[in-house]
Design a protein around this motif. Structure first.
Motif, PDB file in Angstrom:
ATOM      1  N   ALA A 128       0.856  -1.180   0.000  1.00  0.00           N
ATOM      2  CA  ALA A 128       0.000   0.000   0.000  1.00  0.00           C
ATOM      3  C   ALA A 128       0.896   1.236   0.000  1.00  0.00           C
ATOM      4  O   ALA A 128       2.078   1.166   0.359  1.00  0.00           O
ATOM      5  CB  ALA A 128      -0.891  -0.009   1.234  1.00  0.00           C
ATOM      6  N   ALA A 129       0.343   2.351  -0.400  1.00  0.00           N
ATOM      7  CA  ALA A 129       1.124   3.590  -0.505  1.00  0.00           C
ATOM      8  C   ALA A 129       1.857   3.916   0.791  1.00  0.00           C
ATOM      9  O   ALA A 129       3.011   4.355   0.762  1.00  0.00           O
ATOM     10  CB  ALA A 129       0.220   4.749  -0.909  1.00  0.00           C
ATOM     11  N   HIS A 130       1.213   3.682   1.931  1.00  0.00           N
ATOM     12  CA  HIS A 130       1.847   4.027   3.202  1.00  0.00           C
ATOM     13  C   HIS A 130       2.999   3.076   3.574  1.00  0.00           C
ATOM     14  O   HIS A 130       3.771   3.365   4.479  1.00  0.00           O
ATOM     15  CB  HIS A 130       0.813   4.098   4.340  1.00  0.00           C
ATOM     16  N   ASN A 131       3.132   1.957   2.862  1.00  0.00           N
ATOM     17  CA  ASN A 131       4.238   1.030   3.101  1.00  0.00           C
ATOM     18  C   ASN A 131       5.250   0.995   1.960  1.00  0.00           C
ATOM     19  O   ASN A 131       6.255   0.293   2.041  1.00  0.00           O
ATOM     20  CB  ASN A 131       3.692  -0.395   3.303  1.00  0.00           C
ATOM     21  N   ALA A 132       5.010   1.745   0.911  1.00  0.00           N
ATOM     22  CA  ALA A 132       5.852   1.682  -0.288  1.00  0.00           C
ATOM     23  C   ALA A 132       7.311   2.039  -0.008  1.00  0.00           C
ATOM     24  O   ALA A 132       8.222   1.372  -0.508  1.00  0.00           O
ATOM     25  CB  ALA A 132       5.280   2.567  -1.390  1.00  0.00           C
ATOM     26  N   GLU A 133       7.541   3.062   0.773  1.00  0.00           N
ATOM     27  CA  GLU A 133       8.920   3.479   1.043  1.00  0.00           C
ATOM     28  C   GLU A 133       9.684   2.407   1.821  1.00  0.00           C
ATOM     29  O   GLU A 133      10.828   2.081   1.481  1.00  0.00           O
ATOM     30  CB  GLU A 133       8.944   4.796   1.821  1.00  0.00           C
ATOM     31  N   ALA A 134       9.057   1.841   2.831  1.00  0.00           N
ATOM     32  CA  ALA A 134       9.708   0.785   3.618  1.00  0.00           C
ATOM     33  C   ALA A 134       9.975  -0.443   2.752  1.00  0.00           C
ATOM     34  O   ALA A 134      11.041  -1.069   2.846  1.00  0.00           O
ATOM     35  CB  ALA A 134       8.843   0.408   4.818  1.00  0.00           C
ATOM     36  N   PHE A 135       9.024  -0.786   1.906  1.00  0.00           N
ATOM     37  CA  PHE A 135       9.142  -1.930   1.006  1.00  0.00           C
ATOM     38  C   PHE A 135      10.323  -1.725   0.056  1.00  0.00           C
ATOM     39  O   PHE A 135      11.192  -2.595  -0.075  1.00  0.00           O
ATOM     40  CB  PHE A 135       7.827  -2.064   0.235  1.00  0.00           C
ATOM     41  N   GLU A 136      10.375  -0.574  -0.588  1.00  0.00           N
ATOM     42  CA  GLU A 136      11.448  -0.274  -1.548  1.00  0.00           C
ATOM     43  C   GLU A 136      12.807  -0.218  -0.859  1.00  0.00           C
ATOM     44  O   GLU A 136      13.810  -0.687  -1.400  1.00  0.00           O
ATOM     45  CB  GLU A 136      11.163   1.026  -2.281  1.00  0.00           C
ATOM     46  N   GLN A 137      12.857   0.350   0.328  1.00  0.00           N
ATOM     47  CA  GLN A 137      14.117   0.422   1.077  1.00  0.00           C
ATOM     48  C   GLN A 137      14.618  -0.989   1.399  1.00  0.00           C
ATOM     49  O   GLN A 137      15.814  -1.273   1.263  1.00  0.00           O
ATOM     50  CB  GLN A 137      13.944   1.218   2.363  1.00  0.00           C
ATOM     51  N   ALA A 138      13.717  -1.874   1.780  1.00  0.00           N
ATOM     52  CA  ALA A 138      14.107  -3.252   2.069  1.00  0.00           C
ATOM     53  C   ALA A 138      14.654  -3.935   0.818  1.00  0.00           C
ATOM     54  O   ALA A 138      15.673  -4.632   0.882  1.00  0.00           O
ATOM     55  CB  ALA A 138      12.918  -4.030   2.633  1.00  0.00           C
ATOM     56  N   VAL A 139      13.994  -3.742  -0.314  1.00  0.00           N
ATOM     57  CA  VAL A 139      14.464  -4.338  -1.568  1.00  0.00           C
ATOM     58  C   VAL A 139      15.874  -3.837  -1.882  1.00  0.00           C
ATOM     59  O   VAL A 139      16.769  -4.633  -2.216  1.00  0.00           O
ATOM     60  CB  VAL A 139      13.500  -4.032  -2.738  1.00  0.00           C
ATOM     61  N   GLU A 140      16.104  -2.541  -1.763  1.00  0.00           N
ATOM     62  CA  GLU A 140      17.424  -1.976  -2.072  1.00  0.00           C
ATOM     63  C   GLU A 140      18.499  -2.502  -1.123  1.00  0.00           C
ATOM     64  O   GLU A 140      19.605  -2.833  -1.553  1.00  0.00           O
ATOM     65  CB  GLU A 140      17.375  -0.445  -2.034  1.00  0.00           C
ATOM     66  N   GLU A 141      18.199  -2.574   0.175  1.00  0.00           N
ATOM     67  CA  GLU A 141      19.175  -3.070   1.145  1.00  0.00           C
ATOM     68  C   GLU A 141      19.513  -4.534   0.894  1.00  0.00           C
ATOM     69  O   GLU A 141      20.685  -4.930   0.963  1.00  0.00           O
ATOM     70  CB  GLU A 141      18.658  -2.888   2.572  1.00  0.00           C
ATOM     71  N   ILE A 142      18.513  -5.332   0.601  1.00  0.00           N
ATOM     72  CA  ILE A 142      18.748  -6.752   0.336  1.00  0.00           C
ATOM     73  C   ILE A 142      19.521  -6.928  -0.967  1.00  0.00           C
ATOM     74  O   ILE A 142      20.428  -7.764  -1.044  1.00  0.00           O
ATOM     75  CB  ILE A 142      17.424  -7.536   0.346  1.00  0.00           C
ATOM     76  N   ALA A 143      19.216  -6.137  -1.978  1.00  0.00           N
ATOM     77  CA  ALA A 143      19.965  -6.204  -3.239  1.00  0.00           C
ATOM     78  C   ALA A 143      21.433  -5.841  -3.007  1.00  0.00           C
ATOM     79  O   ALA A 143      22.330  -6.510  -3.536  1.00  0.00           O
ATOM     80  CB  ALA A 143      19.338  -5.289  -4.289  1.00  0.00           C
ATOM     81  N   ARG A 144      21.689  -4.808  -2.215  1.00  0.00           N
ATOM     82  CA  ARG A 144      23.087  -4.426  -1.905  1.00  0.00           C
ATOM     83  C   ARG A 144      23.801  -5.546  -1.163  1.00  0.00           C
ATOM     84  O   ARG A 144      24.944  -5.890  -1.477  1.00  0.00           O
ATOM     85  CB  ARG A 144      23.130  -3.145  -1.071  1.00  0.00           C
ATOM     86  N   SER A 145      23.141  -6.109  -0.170  1.00  0.00           N
ATOM     87  CA  SER A 145      23.747  -7.207   0.599  1.00  0.00           C
ATOM     88  C   SER A 145      24.005  -8.420  -0.282  1.00  0.00           C
ATOM     89  O   SER A 145      25.031  -9.094  -0.144  1.00  0.00           O
ATOM     90  CB  SER A 145      22.846  -7.602   1.773  1.00  0.00           C
TER      91      SER A 145
END
Length: 77
Positions: free
Chosen positions: A39-56
């Motif tokens: 949902a829109a209110h969770n989009a930023e947290a979701f995207e941040q998690a994807v980016e952090e996991i991709a970096r790791s």
């Protein structure tokens, strides 16, 4: 868990791209969050998690040693 995520290191995959790493990270976040798209209110947290996991993931793949040699599955970029 996450059976659709493919193994991203030799000999399973020879050429790993940034897109491969991001797709695996996205699939992981979808699985553990239970959301295909947040949902829109969770989009930023979701995207941040994807980016952090991709970096790791990229860091892991770049430092793995496979059968005594350096992994050739380093993501581009």
């Amino acid at each position: 868990m996450c059976r659709s995520i493919k193994t991203l290191r030799p000999p399973f995959t020879e050429a790993v791209t940034d897109d491969d790493v991001r797709a695996a990270a996205l699939q992981y976040v979808r699985k553990i969050s239970g959301f295909r798209a947040p949902a829109a209110h969770n989009a930023e947290a979701f995207e941040q998690a994807v980016e952090e996991i991709a970096r790791s993931t990229a860091q892991l793949l770049s430092t793995l040693e496979v059968r005594g040699g350096r992994s050739s599955a380093r993501p581009a970029g």
